[in-house]
Design a protein around this motif. Structure first.
Motif, PDB file in Angstrom:
ATOM      1  N   THR A  58      -3.097 -11.093  -4.677  1.00 15.95           N
ATOM      2  CA  THR A  58      -3.826 -12.422  -4.181  1.00 15.95           C
ATOM      3  C   THR A  58      -5.380 -12.133  -4.329  1.00 15.95           C
ATOM      4  O   THR A  58      -6.175 -12.734  -4.907  1.00 15.95           O
ATOM      5  N   GLU A  77      -2.579  -6.922   3.310  1.00 14.35           N
ATOM      6  CA  GLU A  77      -3.849  -6.935   2.735  1.00 14.35           C
ATOM      7  C   GLU A  77      -4.435  -5.999   4.104  1.00 14.35           C
ATOM      8  O   GLU A  77      -4.516  -6.244   5.209  1.00 14.35           O
ATOM      9  N   SER A 129      -7.847  -5.913   5.840  1.00 15.65           N
ATOM     10  CA  SER A 129      -8.706  -6.534   6.283  1.00 15.65           C
ATOM     11  C   SER A 129     -10.035  -5.673   6.663  1.00 15.65           C
ATOM     12  O   SER A 129     -10.948  -6.013   6.750  1.00 15.65           O
ATOM     13  N   SER A 130      -9.734  -4.450   6.959  1.00 13.81           N
ATOM     14  CA  SER A 130     -10.876  -3.599   7.427  1.00 13.81           C
ATOM     15  C   SER A 130     -11.277  -2.795   6.050  1.00 13.81           C
ATOM     16  O   SER A 130     -12.054  -1.750   6.339  1.00 13.81           O
ATOM     17  N   PRO A 149      -2.081   2.516  18.933  1.00 14.30           N
ATOM     18  CA  PRO A 149      -1.699   1.847  19.906  1.00 14.30           C
ATOM     19  C   PRO A 149      -2.736   1.123  20.649  1.00 14.30           C
ATOM     20  O   PRO A 149      -3.804   1.472  20.331  1.00 14.30           O
ATOM     21  N   PHE A 150      -2.744   0.310  21.328  1.00 16.81           N
ATOM     22  CA  PHE A 150      -3.683  -0.601  21.740  1.00 16.81           C
ATOM     23  C   PHE A 150      -4.061  -0.111  23.209  1.00 16.81           C
ATOM     24  O   PHE A 150      -3.531   0.957  23.624  1.00 16.81           O
ATOM     25  N   MET A 184      -9.068   3.267  10.844  1.00 18.53           N
ATOM     26  CA  MET A 184      -7.784   2.341  11.331  1.00 18.53           C
ATOM     27  C   MET A 184      -7.612   1.328  10.166  1.00 18.53           C
ATOM     28  O   MET A 184      -8.667   0.623   9.835  1.00 18.53           O
ATOM     29  N   ASN A 205      -6.620  -2.252   9.504  1.00 21.64           N
ATOM     30  CA  ASN A 205      -6.293  -3.383  10.242  1.00 21.64           C
ATOM     31  C   ASN A 205      -5.912  -4.408   9.385  1.00 21.64           C
ATOM     32  O   ASN A 205      -6.319  -4.668   8.118  1.00 21.64           O
ATOM     33  N   GLY A 206      -5.057  -5.440   9.656  1.00 16.25           N
ATOM     34  CA  GLY A 206      -4.648  -6.288   8.959  1.00 16.25           C
ATOM     35  C   GLY A 206      -3.309  -6.296   8.733  1.00 16.25           C
ATOM     36  O   GLY A 206      -2.622  -5.335   8.922  1.00 16.25           O
ATOM     37  N   PRO A 207      -2.374  -7.279   8.100  1.00 18.23           N
ATOM     38  CA  PRO A 207      -0.853  -7.098   7.885  1.00 18.23           C
ATOM     39  C   PRO A 207      -0.493  -6.149   6.874  1.00 18.23           C
ATOM     40  O   PRO A 207      -1.198  -6.010   5.808  1.00 18.23           O
ATOM     41  N   ARG A 261      -0.023  -2.615  13.460  1.00 17.24           N
ATOM     42  CA  ARG A 261       0.474  -2.610  14.592  1.00 17.24           C
ATOM     43  C   ARG A 261       0.602  -3.729  15.525  1.00 17.24           C
ATOM     44  O   ARG A 261       1.041  -3.620  16.227  1.00 17.24           O
ATOM     45  N   VAL A 262       0.920  -4.836  14.556  1.00 18.19           N
ATOM     46  CA  VAL A 262       1.514  -6.078  15.258  1.00 18.19           C
ATOM     47  C   VAL A 262       2.573  -6.460  14.365  1.00 18.19           C
ATOM     48  O   VAL A 262       3.140  -7.414  14.507  1.00 18.19           O
ATOM     49  N   LEU A 277       3.059  -7.469  10.839  1.00 18.08           N
ATOM     50  CA  LEU A 277       2.635  -8.839  10.106  1.00 18.08           C
ATOM     51  C   LEU A 277       3.443  -8.814   8.908  1.00 18.08           C
ATOM     52  O   LEU A 277       3.437  -9.686   8.130  1.00 18.08           O
ATOM     53  N   ARG A 278       4.217  -7.561   8.459  1.00 14.44           N
ATOM     54  CA  ARG A 278       4.832  -7.467   7.049  1.00 14.44           C
ATOM     55  C   ARG A 278       6.283  -6.722   7.271  1.00 14.44           C
ATOM     56  O   ARG A 278       6.322  -5.841   8.373  1.00 14.44           O
TER      57      ARG A 278
END
Lengths: 395, 525
Positions: free
Chosen positions: A191, A215, A217-218, A267-268, A294, A296-298, A315-316, A318-319
């Protein structure tokens, strides 16, 4: 009457990975079948495979898979290798004409060892310091030789990748002819970054190989962080940073695998604040010091090395990422279907939690040059002294 | 010479005294418009105006205006119970001339009237290119999902202080990982926004109290500035940065130990190369106690620290302060952003500073010579980009944190600063505007009608500490939420993934040199 609506998920990239903890070899057909089951996850603009244990006859040599746009670029690589390495063997990577694959670049593989000269020779030969030498060599080829890229550079392993669907790439590289104790595979839906041969997954450095869905993002932060440590991103794809981060954190900084994974998907703070000591101090420091590492992103990534296969989610979460176990075999894939296609009755199937790594290492002393990063490493290394000679040697 | 003159004037006492005519008073900047139908002659405007622009004509029983005295602070307008007053720009115009704008003409009059140095407050008022306004941010579409901070965690926590290149982690006897490397001390910020150095004296005690409380509630820091620390503020120590400037006002070991960090102020963006100015008008009893100087005396800090004439001297002071505070405090070194900032910053990091602060051209002040405020130093955006890159190239970016200040006006500016490479920012002016400042730029008079930049006990009452706290807290709280929203839109859920992430920035309308220095691509690329 119910109308059947297929619950199709449209999300870029499919992953699959297999490892046998006893080092039993797995035929290429198996991983091809698994990744091809996830055809909808790609768009024909990239696919690739990493295989471990495929070069037992040269297991002590680093195998450089080189992709080159021209004969001239290959010649330059060879000149450089002749200058800086002992070469045991070189050959063209066998391919076959494949419908749908056109204008493929040239592929050659070189089995090499660092060539140390003079006093450092005794000191450095056969030490882990050779890895640093090879990293610098790879960076040099990628950044200085126009049109030549190192596709993989580990011992007894190799990466095969290109523009096409996974079945086409597998056919092109004749992967059914290889057997490996670890396989990873990738089906790409590019993409943000261009679909070109070098941009396909896996991304590698030494024996690290990464396949990635997502992706990063970081990326900008990660790339500039890595530059401080001499890693240069040249393959125009965000995934490249993961390979270099693993090398930096685990091999060079010697973080235990579990801690390194925490640096990549930490972890958060709200969780860390509730941790008991010594974890609280540890993870606070990991985030403060390795914040720029770190991811970041999915993402869902699979990464492999001589001796292990690791699956990790952002960490959330998303994939998607699914894992399964059958005896000594472990499977990781984007979809359960991709696992069941090759292992219809697994003992166990589970979805790893967000940011929680699944680390599968082989039994100790199973394979040559085996590496284990669980619980940190036992041996200690002094400051590397045998660097790859920098530009001043080049004319 | 002087005595001769005195003698001659004594010998000729009859010489006619020429009445001085002040040209600068003839062309006021503002006009006070009073709607006589609405005015109820309550005289509140007279009481509120500290510059005596409003008057009362006993004979005619009407309110009068001395437009020349009006500084445009809008206090009377805001306080007039019937809304009868409007302060407008003086519409009276000179013949148009692009070079000789009224600003320059009036400044010449002022100096011809007095022979003095032009004074101003706040930061650079010249419309040099503002790079924040030429940078735009990214957002996620399709390939990665934006994150909603109302539903997902969104982390702004930041640690200031030197970070090692690597950590060493080992297993303990119980099979748990523990950290072997000795780290810290670090300062934890819950928002990457701190309050810039504004001394007690330059601003009122109430504002200082408000800042201190806001810093505590927000989990961030405020900076005492060079005016020492009032006794009532020692309790906010864990949210305090104490400053050590060239005047060393109010500096003693208890003061150094009072906060969590000590800032060595080498320079200030509003007036690089010169020291601080607190006019004697503002030095009251309390100020005198805190600063340890006599009441009414000008507090003029020298241009250099007289113990720092070179980088090795700076190293000496950094370690003297660390020794004095037993290595428990971080040492910040603040410089004005000047031409050679990257090399200077590198030297400061190598000299042992834990945090480098860059204060840009637009950094504010309570008093600065106008020429310095407007024309000395460089925009902090460029300095930040260049310093961050330089420290990375030298491999020492993690040895110190980088904080910037000067011209941050909104949360998007904060986000852009962090994307360019800052660890955190300082804000000064926005906190004062939150308290009611209208940017009349006359802080050095000590007559601030809003009770902000004054120590006059009567004026102090116009802004109580609770109000100051609440308004400053609200501002930063709002900004923090906006930063979370902007981060989430970029698909990031933690601030450290934005730090130095210049890929998230694009420039609009900048030239190649500017793009190269900022390390940012042009929009469309």
């Amino acid at each position: 009457m119910d109308i059947f609506i297929p619950n199709k998920e449209i999300s870029g990239c499919g992953l699959s990975g297999i490892i046998n903890r006893q080092g039993e070899l797995v035929k290429g057909e198996l991983i091809i079948e698994s990744i091809c089951c996830q055809m909808e996850r790609g768009n024909g603009l990239g696919a690739g495979f990493a295989a471990y244990g495929i070069y037992p006859e040269f297991q002590e040599h680093y195998c450089l898979h080189i992709m080159a746009d021209s004969k001239k670029a290959l010649k330059e690589v060879e000149e450089l290798l002749n200058h800086h390495c002992y070469m045991a063997h070189q050959e063209e990577i066998p391919t076959r004409p494949t419908p749908g694959i056109s204008s493929a670049p040239r592929f050659r593989r070189y089995f090499v060892k660092p060539r140390y000269e003079g006093e450092v020779r005794d000191l450095c030969e056969g030490t882990p310091d050779e890895d640093d030498y090879m990293v610098n060599l790879v960076m040099h080829i990628n950044t200085h030789i126009d049109g030549a890229y190192v596709i993989s550079s580990g011992r007894n392993m190799g990466a095969f990748k290109g523009v096409g669907f996974p079945d086409q790439i597998a056919n092109f590289f004749r992967l059914e002819e290889y057997s490996a104790y670890i396989w990873t595979a990738h089906n790409r839906f590019p993409t943000n970054t261009p679909g070109w041969w070098g941009g396909a997954h896996p991304f590698t450095i030494l024996d690290w190989s990464i396949v990635h869905n997502g992706e990063i993002s970081s990326y900008g932060t990660n790339r500039r962080y890595l530059e401080m440590f001499g890693y240069h991103c040249t393959l125009l794809t965000d995934t490249e940073v993961v390979a270099y981060l693993l090398d930096l954190l685990i091999r060079r900084h010697r973080l235990p695998m579990e801690v390194a994974c925490t640096a990549l998907a930490p972890p958060f703070w709200s969780e860390i604040d509730l941790m008991p000591e010594p974890e609280k101090t540890l993870y606070t420091s990991v985030r403060a010091v390795y914040g720029a590492a770190m991811l970041n992103g999915p993402f869902a990534i699979l990464f492999a090395y001589n001796g292990g296969l690791v699956g990790l989610n952002d960490r959330v979460k998303l994939r998607p990422l699914v894992t399964a176990k059958k005896g000594e075999f472990y499977y990781m894939a984007s979809e359960e279907a991709a696992i069941r296609a090759i292992c219809p009755d697994p003992d166990e199937v589970w979805c790893p939690k967000a940011g929680e790594p699944v680390i599968i290492e082989m039994e100790p002393n199973t394979i040559p040059n085996q590496r284990s990063y669980l619980h940190g490493q036992i041996f200690d290394l002094s400051t590397p002294i045998c660097r790859f000679p920098a530009e001043e040697e080049e004319e | 010479m002087a005595s001769q003159k005195e003698n001659s004037s004594a010998q000729e006492p009859k010489k006619k005294v020429r009445k001085k005519r002040l040209l600068s008073k003839l062309y006021p900047d503002f006009i006070i418009q009073r709607d006589l139908e609405k005015c109820i002659k309550c005289k509140i405007c007279i009481r509120e105006c500290t510059y005596e622009a409003h008057g009362w004509d006993e004979k005619r029983e009407i309110l009068t205006e001395d437009h020349a005295k009006c500084v445009g602070c809008h206090r009377c307008e805001a306080m007039c119970p019937t809304g009868a007053i409007v302060i407008t720009k003086n519409p009276s115009a000179f013949r148009e001339h692009d070079t000789w704008k009224p600003w320059f003409i009036k400044n010449v009059y002022k100096q011809a009237d007095t022979g003095g140095v032009l004074l101003s407050a706040t930061g650079c008022a010249v419309p040099f290119r503002n790079y924040w306004d030429h940078l735009v941010l990214d957002a996620c579409q399709v390939t990665n999902p934006p994150i909603d901070p109302l539903r997902e965690p969104m982390e702004l926590r930041t640690f200031l202080g030197p970070k090692p290149d690597a950590l060493q982690v080992e297993l303990d006897d119980e099979g748990r990982f523990y950290l072997k490397t000795k780290v810290g001390p670090w300062i934890k910020l819950e928002v990457p926004i701190m309050f810039a150095a504004m001394s007690y004296g330059a601003i009122s005690l109430h504002v200082h109290q408000g800042l201190a409380r806001a810093a505590k509630e927000l989990g961030t820091l405020y900076n005492t500035g060079e005016g020492g620390l009032h006794a009532s503020l020692y309790e906010y120590g864990s949210n305090t940065i104490v400053q050590c400037a060239s005047g060393r006002f109010g500096l003693h070991v208890d003061y150094l130990k009072a906060g969590v960090a000590i800032e060595i102020k080498i320079g200030q963006g509003a007036k690089p190369g010169i020291g601080g100015h607190l006019p004697g008008e503002k030095v009251t009893e309390e100020i005198s106690k805190t600063r340890m100087i006599p009441v009414g005396s000008d507090a003029l800090s020298p241009a250099p620290h007289h113990d720092i004439y070179s980088i090795e001297d700076l190293r000496g002071l950094i370690y003297a302060l660390k020794e004095a505070t037993e290595y428990k405090k971080l040492v910040f070194v603040k410089i004005a952003a000047v031409h050679n900032a990257p090399a200077i910053a590198s030297g400061i990091v190598r000299a042992g500073a834990d945090v480098v602060v860059l204060d840009g051209l637009r950094g504010g002040t309570g008093a600065a010579p106008t020429m310095f405020r407007d024309y000395v130093g460089i925009p902090v955006e460029l300095a930040l980009a260049a310093v961050d890159q330089r420290l990375r190239e030298e491999g020492i970016r993690n040895w110190a944190s980088l904080v910037i200040s000067g011209g941050i006006r909104c949360s998007a500016d904060v986000v852009k600063a962090i994307a360019l490479g800052a660890d955190a920012v300082y804000i000064g002016t926005p906190a004062l505007i939150a308290c009611g400042c209208t940017m009349c730029q006359r802080c050095f008079t000590g007559k601030c009608p809003w009770g902000i930049a004054t120590n006059n006990p009567k004026l102090l009452k116009r802004l109580d500490p609770d109000t100051a706290f609440e308004r400053i807290y609200n501002l930063v709280h709002g900004w923090a939420h906006e930063i979370q929203e902007l981060l989430g839109a970029m698909g990031l859920n933690s601030l450290e993934s934005l730090r130095g992430n210049r890929d998230k920035l694009r420039a609009v309308g900048l030239n190649e040199t500017e793009l190269r220095i900022l390390g940012v691509k042009h929009a469309g690329e």
